[in-house]
Design an enzyme around this catalytic site. Sequence first.
Site, PDB file in Angstrom:
ATOM      1  N   GLU A 158       4.327  -5.274   8.294  1.00  0.00           N
ATOM      2  CA  GLU A 158       2.924  -5.208   7.837  1.00  0.00           C
ATOM      3  C   GLU A 158       2.462  -6.516   7.193  1.00  0.00           C
ATOM      4  OE1 GLU A 158       2.791  -0.411   6.789  1.00  0.00           O
ATOM      5  OE2 GLU A 158       3.207  -1.841   5.209  1.00  0.00           O
ATOM      6  N   HIS A 206      10.078  -3.996   3.584  1.00  0.00           N
ATOM      7  CA  HIS A 206      10.513  -2.603   3.435  1.00  0.00           C
ATOM      8  C   HIS A 206      10.839  -1.986   4.784  1.00  0.00           C
ATOM      9  CE1 HIS A 206       6.124  -2.036   4.008  1.00  0.00           C
ATOM     10  NE2 HIS A 206       6.246  -0.725   4.101  1.00  0.00           N
ATOM     11  N   HIS A 248      -1.713   4.510   9.883  1.00  0.00           N
ATOM     12  CA  HIS A 248      -0.385   5.137   9.924  1.00  0.00           C
ATOM     13  C   HIS A 248      -0.430   6.481  10.649  1.00  0.00           C
ATOM     14  CE1 HIS A 248      -0.120   2.284   6.536  1.00  0.00           C
ATOM     15  NE2 HIS A 248       1.188   2.323   6.652  1.00  0.00           N
ATOM     16  N   HIS A 287       0.828  -1.226   0.000  1.00  0.00           N
ATOM     17  CA  HIS A 287       0.000   0.000   0.000  1.00  0.00           C
ATOM     18  C   HIS A 287       0.865   1.281   0.000  1.00  0.00           C
ATOM     19  CE1 HIS A 287      -0.091  -0.645   4.651  1.00  0.00           C
ATOM     20  NE2 HIS A 287       0.921   0.133   4.340  1.00  0.00           N
TER      21      HIS A 287
HETATM   22  C1  DHB Z   1       5.974   3.386   1.900  1.00  0.00           C
HETATM   23  C2  DHB Z   1       5.483   2.109   2.237  1.00  0.00           C
HETATM   24  C3  DHB Z   1       4.450   1.969   3.169  1.00  0.00           C
HETATM   25  O1  DHB Z   1       3.946   0.769   3.572  1.00  0.00           O
HETATM   26  C4  DHB Z   1       3.878   3.092   3.757  1.00  0.00           C
HETATM   27  O2  DHB Z   1       2.840   2.920   4.606  1.00  0.00           O
HETATM   28  C5  DHB Z   1       4.373   4.349   3.459  1.00  0.00           C
HETATM   29  C6  DHB Z   1       5.422   4.488   2.530  1.00  0.00           C
HETATM   30  C7  DHB Z   1       7.060   3.573   0.892  1.00  0.00           C
HETATM   31  O3  DHB Z   1       7.718   2.616   0.456  1.00  0.00           O
HETATM   32  O4  DHB Z   1       7.253   4.727   0.465  1.00  0.00           O
HETATM   33 FE    FE Z   2       2.516   1.063   5.394  1.00  0.00          FE
END
Ligand code: DHB
Ligand code: FE
Length: 280
Positions: A240, A193, A59, A12
């Site tokens: 996540e 990530h 978030h 997302h």
């Molecule tokens: C990014 C990824 C995320 O899951 C999020 O909530 C906000 C930013 C990103 O990779 O930029």
């Molecule tokens: Fe996220």
Amino acid sequence: MARIVGSIMMSHVPAIGRAISKNLQADPYWAPWFDGFPPVRRWLADVKPDVVVAVYNDHGLNFFLDKMPTFAVGAAPEYRNADEGWGIPTLQPFAGDPMLSWHVIETLVDAEFDVTTCQEMLVDHAVTLPMALLWPGDAPWPVRVVPVCVNTVQFPLPSMARGFKLGQAIGRAIASYEEDLKVVVIGTGGLSHQLDGTRAGFINREFDELCFEKLVSDPQALTKYSIHEVVELAGTQGVEVLNWLTARGTLLGQVTQVHRNYHIPISNTAAGLLCLENRG
Ligand code: DHB
Ligand code: FE
């Protein structure tokens, strides 16, 4: 009776919202991500769900660090979208299903999952981007939405095992709902990530591929990872993937893969998409 016809898990990343608003779907940077969706949209057009249960993490929009429920379920007739700071366009309010929400909440509390109930709830990109990817365009989504919010943000986080069990309890709750509804459960976020700290930019293809494989055929295997191990393997935000496992827990029948897509990177994220069908 209501039945869960399948689950769709996907990343997302907020930048997807900007790409949609600027029509960049065919751009070389974006095509490997957006091209993953037509088979999933065809599957949706075929199964025609009535409701989406959206397992996601907030978030800092609806819940900030001062008040952080481990699990929260929306019970609103309508949900509003707002931007928690990424500067992406917000979407129109969309319809909830308060009757189904309360049935899920009552069944969960009865099963000793003491969730926070939200009769008003703002939702962020973690709900709206996956929905906009599944039903692109300006028309209202042809489904009602029940948001299920999991804390993947502020420790202590629930364990992978707990998320999976919550999913199973949601699966049983929906199976005991009397209205004839077809339900799709989405799980959003991931895959690997990390946005900050010394490991910013961290991606782990090997672990992501293991997650794909286990989510299809052996989700229980993922419950053996502690949440700290998942942070180490997937990154602080890659945790996540707990939302994916929670969504997978709701599928109590025979599960087969409809489609999957994986592309590194979108922004800082290993961008994944997995569509599973649930039968019986
Ligand atoms: C990014 C990824 C995320 O899951 C999020 O909530 C906000 C930013 C990103 O990779 O930029
Ligand atoms: Fe996220």
